[in-house]
Write a protein that holds these residues in place. Structure first.
Motif: not given
Length: 273
Positions: A202-210, A233-234
């Protein structure tokens, strides 16, 4: 000397003011009794608030001094001393972040609220106090809500009334937890106050949009269960900053997620997700 007419006027004003204060104490006690009966405050909180109201009527301080002690709040919050005596009446609470890393709260908690209340109704009720970032109803027992403002001053103004009535339900309004202060921009962002049930997927699904999302780290309890805090981290500070801005007001489940820059730069390399 002071003439009898002046003294009579002085005494009448004095006793009238004391009567008003006594009525205020009685009203406070009645409200506290209702809150305790509803299970919104503990017996200890009831007694502490009752004594504080009575001491205010009697003209006494509720400072810590020699007779009282500070009760530590949540993370690093300060508890007030309720003993009689001189002093400021503040006891320091433990903070894992240190006293300088906590900012004033921009959130308020309303409890109870109507189970069918919506974020739109909460926004209408509190928008008079300032700009609202998010509002969420949590179906607890009883149901409660969090409203996040843009500034701590707006949140402080919203709690001054003490109560609010929405859809026929009168709720107690208090300040939410204080938030971690934000440092300089880095290539990481921290997400705080996530549900303990949040999964890595769930967490990575949110962050993968960025753009530029590189890696992440979950913070866990000693038993390995999720603590509700994670860091993403980016590849660049610019991408981390863009993600941080875009995620303001993020709600996962029924919880408002606090998004801040991570404290330090980290080079994790390519993500394994």
């Amino acid at each position: 000397g002071i003439n009898a007419e002046y003294m009579g006027h002085f005494l009448s004003v004095y006793f009238f003011s004391r009567l008003l204060k006594m009525n205020s104490v009685q009203q406070t006690r009645s409200k506290l009794t209702g809150l305790h009966a509803a299970g919104l405050i503990t017996a200890q909180e009831y007694e502490q608030r009752r004594v504080a109201a009575l001491n205010s009527y009697l003209g006494q301080d509720t400072g810590a001094g020699s007779g009282g002690r500070g009760f530590a709040g949540g993370r690093g919050s300060t508890g007030r001393g309720y003993g009689k005596g001189k002093g400021r009446g503040r006891g320091k609470g433990y903070s894992p972040y240190g006293p300088s890393l906590l900012s004033e709260s921009t959130a308020i908690k309303v409890q109870p609220v109507a189970a069918h209340a919506t974020s739109e109704e909460l926004t209408r009720a509190f928008s008079v106090y300032g700009s609202i970032v998010s509002a969420v109803v949590n179906q607890g027992e009883p149901p409660y809500a969090y409203v996040n403002f843009s500034t701590a001053a707006e949140a402080a103004a919203a709690v001054q009334g003490g109560y609010v009535t929405i859809l026929g339900v009168s709720g107690n309004v208090t300040l939410g937890k204080r938030r971690v202060k934000e440092g300089r921009p880095t290539n990481g962002i921290g997400l705080f106050n996530m549900p303990y049930t949040t999964t890595a997927e769930e967490f990575t699904a949110i962050l993968n949009e960025h753009p530029g999302f590189s890696n992440y780290k979950f913070v866990t309890f000693p038993d390995g269960s999720f603590k509700g805090i994670a860091f993403a981290y980016f590849d660049t500070v610019e991408n981390a900053s863009a993600a941080r801005d875009a995620l303001q007001g993020l709600v996962i489940g029924t919880q408002n997620v606090d998004v801040k820059f991570a404290a330090r730069m980290v080079d994790f390399g390519p993500a394994s997700i």
